[in-house]
Design an enzyme around this catalytic site. Structure first.
Site: not given
Ligand code: NAP
Length: 278
Positions: A15, A17, A66, A102, A154, A217
């Protein structure tokens, strides 16, 4: 006392972050630390209880937690409930409140390169990230949205669930490829083209509309095959580093009230990944 922040997920070792948030704390003169915590699904409940017990001020939530974290929180912002996923939690006087940055992160980043009012937009993909992006893009005035996904049911379900039939339609990937010249903006949200499958692309491109914007993305690689091809055909391109920086910046703002320098965040990520953002 030093404030504690973090991110929970699995896998989490790579990560980025911690890099950008710890730098933002430093830049804003704040005595705080952000740490990446590896949490497996069967430990999520215990981990959230631990965050409460330790008085962690705020944390991010990433794959695969999430959705599962929602019932473990005291409250969740309405938009995040609709999206069905939380990526940011703030501890407010002992109460854990969930948000999703997001979708807003993506749209804020996209607005750096294109005005969205009245635009014809194609979203490729209908997974978790696409849900947040679709929900948030649909709030833009006069926007028309087409979604194509490998599993067509979907994208159809997504439109029905959000009751967006008036402004959105589901099409096949083949149809999207044929009609690509109609789109002002193309948003790529699938994992196709992500490292190590860097030679894969979700859509065969033969042309693009004049002044089209392609946003992918994915941020590893910095430039996907789709972006490379779109750029060669004359499109303006944007990679996933931009969304990554903005979703982080919005989380930072929720926790601290301060909006950090997103250009600096992008630069840190870009240097870490060893490439130049586009
Ligand atoms: P997800 O929920 O698993 O959704 C995956 C999507 O990719 C679905 O639409 C899926 O189609 C499609 N897909 C997967 N393999 C495919 C293949 N071989 N051919 C065609 N379509 C395929 O994943 P997610 O959480 O939405 O994440 C998707 C991507 O976004 C990942 O690369 C992730 O790293 C990136 N991401 C970036 C940021 C950022 O800040 N920049 C944030 C979140 C996610 P089906 O429905 O047919 O399976």
């Amino acid at each position: 006392m030093k404030r504690l922040y973090g991110v929970i997920g699995s896998p989490i070792a790579h990560s980025m972050s911690p890099l950008i948030h710890n730098d933002a704390f430093l830049q804003n003169g704040m005595d705080a630390h952000y740490h990446a915590f590896h949490v497996e699904p069967d430990q999520l409940e215990t981990a959230v209880a631990g965050m409460r017990a330790l008085g962690v001020t705020g944390f991010n939530v990433t794959i695969p937690h999430k959705e599962a974290i929602i019932p473990l929180l005291d409250s969740v912002e309405d938009a995040s409930l609709q999206i069905g996923a939380v990526n940011t939690v703030v501890n407010k006087d002992g109460k854990l409140i969930g948000y999703n940055t997001d979708g807003r992160g993506f749209v804020e980043a996209l607005k750096e390169v294109v005005e969205l009012k009245g635009k014809q937009v194609l979203i490729i993909g209908a997974g978790g990230a696409a849900r947040a992006i679709f929900y948030t893009l649909a709030l833009e005035e006069g926007i028309q949205l087409d979604i194509c996904n490998r599993t067509v049911s979907k994208s159809e379900d997504l439109i029905k669930e959000f009751s967006l039939e008036r402004i959105a339609r589901s099409i096949t990937v083949d149809q999207a490829a044929k009609e690509i010249q109609n789109y002002d903006v193309v948003v790529q949200t699938t994992s196709v083209g992500m490292f190590p499958q860097i030679n894969d692309t979700p859509l065969q491109l033969v042309s693009v509309k004049n002044n089209a914007v392609f946003s992918d993305i994915i941020y590893n690689p910095i430039e996907t095959k789709l972006l490379r091809e779109a750029k060669a055909l004359g499109a303006v391109t944007q990679n996933g580093v931009h969304m990554f920086a903005y979703q982080a910046a919005l989380a930072f703002k929720i926790w601290t009230g301060k909006f950090p320098d997103t250009d600096r965040m992008k630069k840190i990520v870009e240097e870490h990944l060893g490439g130049k953002t586009c």
